[in-house]
Design an enzyme around this catalytic site. Structure first.
Site, PDB file in Angstrom:
ATOM      1  N   ILE A  14      46.809  52.308  33.973  1.00 32.39           N
ATOM      2  CA  ILE A  14      46.870  52.625  32.409  1.00 32.39           C
ATOM      3  C   ILE A  14      46.257  54.078  32.223  1.00 32.39           C
ATOM      4  CG2 ILE A  14      44.849  51.531  31.759  1.00 32.39           C
ATOM      5  CD1 ILE A  14      46.267  50.620  29.321  1.00 32.39           C
ATOM      6  N   GLY A  35      37.460  47.168  36.899  1.00 32.47           N
ATOM      7  CA  GLY A  35      38.966  46.902  36.445  1.00 32.47           C
ATOM      8  C   GLY A  35      39.366  48.198  35.601  1.00 32.47           C
ATOM      9  N   ASP A  37      38.370  48.930  32.727  1.00 36.76           N
ATOM     10  CA  ASP A  37      37.022  49.477  31.831  1.00 36.76           C
ATOM     11  C   ASP A  37      36.596  50.588  32.613  1.00 36.76           C
ATOM     12  OD1 ASP A  37      35.424  49.646  29.760  1.00 36.76           O
ATOM     13  OD2 ASP A  37      34.181  47.926  30.460  1.00 36.76           O
ATOM     14  N   THR A 126      43.380  39.267  32.492  1.00 35.59           N
ATOM     15  CA  THR A 126      44.272  38.471  33.716  1.00 35.59           C
ATOM     16  C   THR A 126      43.410  39.075  35.004  1.00 35.59           C
ATOM     17  OG1 THR A 126      45.637  40.309  33.943  1.00 35.59           O
ATOM     18  CG2 THR A 126      46.230  38.519  32.637  1.00 35.59           C
TER      19      THR A 126
END
Ligand code: AR6
Length: 174
Positions: A14, A35, A37, A126
């Site tokens: 992302i 992850g 973040d 997830t």
């Protein structure tokens, strides 16, 4: 004007995406983690963390509650804003689906307040929070499809094949 946003699926990281707003799968401390973040703070730089600290020093002294969303600068990312939202930790005993749906709804509400027209989401909860991928995809797609917003395009950015397949299946079914 509010319409239903177009849904787009993208494969990858992302932090490589361009959108008006990128959504971060944060935790309630707003001070970073692993992850998505971790990647957002690493690539976005210290301006994002500085604004998160200011939020903690102000309105969000106890942290950002699960299911809510708040925006900061996107720092060096190719976006104008990062919208931080806190997904629920998966639980076998308790149905927390409404909290997960709330992350998508509240992020779109914040996007509308900002005037963002394109928003990129990861598959919230997830990863480290353990939500089963198929169900996480169902909630993500159903909620975005069911939310009135001025956002024109929502991209789900899927990090691996399993996630991509689950979202693609759900987009076909919904
Ligand atoms: N780009 C897109 N998707 C990613 C990326 C990336 N760079 N990295 C991981 N994913 P997670 P959560 C996928 O763990 O489950 C943090 O420590 C990943 O494969 O980022 O909501 C926070 O601080 C998974 O499918 O978020 C919280 O403490 C999805 O993104 C906690 O993790 C979400 O995985 C939040 O856990």
């Amino acid at each position: 004007m509010t319409t239903r946003p177009d849904l787009v699926l993208a494969f990858g990281d992302i932090t490589e995406q361009h959108a008006d707003a990128l959504v971060n799968a944060a935790n309630s401390s707003l001070l970073g983690g692993g992850g998505v973040d971790g990647a957002i703070h690493r690539k976005g730089g210290p301006e994002i963390l500085a604004e998160c600290r200011a939020l903690r020093a102000g309105h969000y002294g106890k942290g950002l509650p699960t299911g809510q969303a708040v925006a900061t600068t996107a720092g060096r990312l190719d976006a104008r804003w990062v919208i931080h939202t806190v997904g629920p930790v998966w639980s076998r005993e308790e149905d927390r689906s409404e909290q997960l749906a709330s992350c998508y709804r509240e992020s779109l509400r914040v996007a509308d307040e900002l005037g963002a027209r394109t928003v990129a989401f990861p598959a919230i909860s997830t990863g480290i929070y353990g939500w089963p991928m198929d169900d996480g995809a169902r909630i993500a797609v159903e909620t975005v499809r069911g939310t009135e917003t001025a956002v024109e395009e929502v991209t789900f950015v899927l990090f691996d094949e399993e996630a991509y397949r689950a979202f693609a299946k759900r987009v076909r079914l919904t």
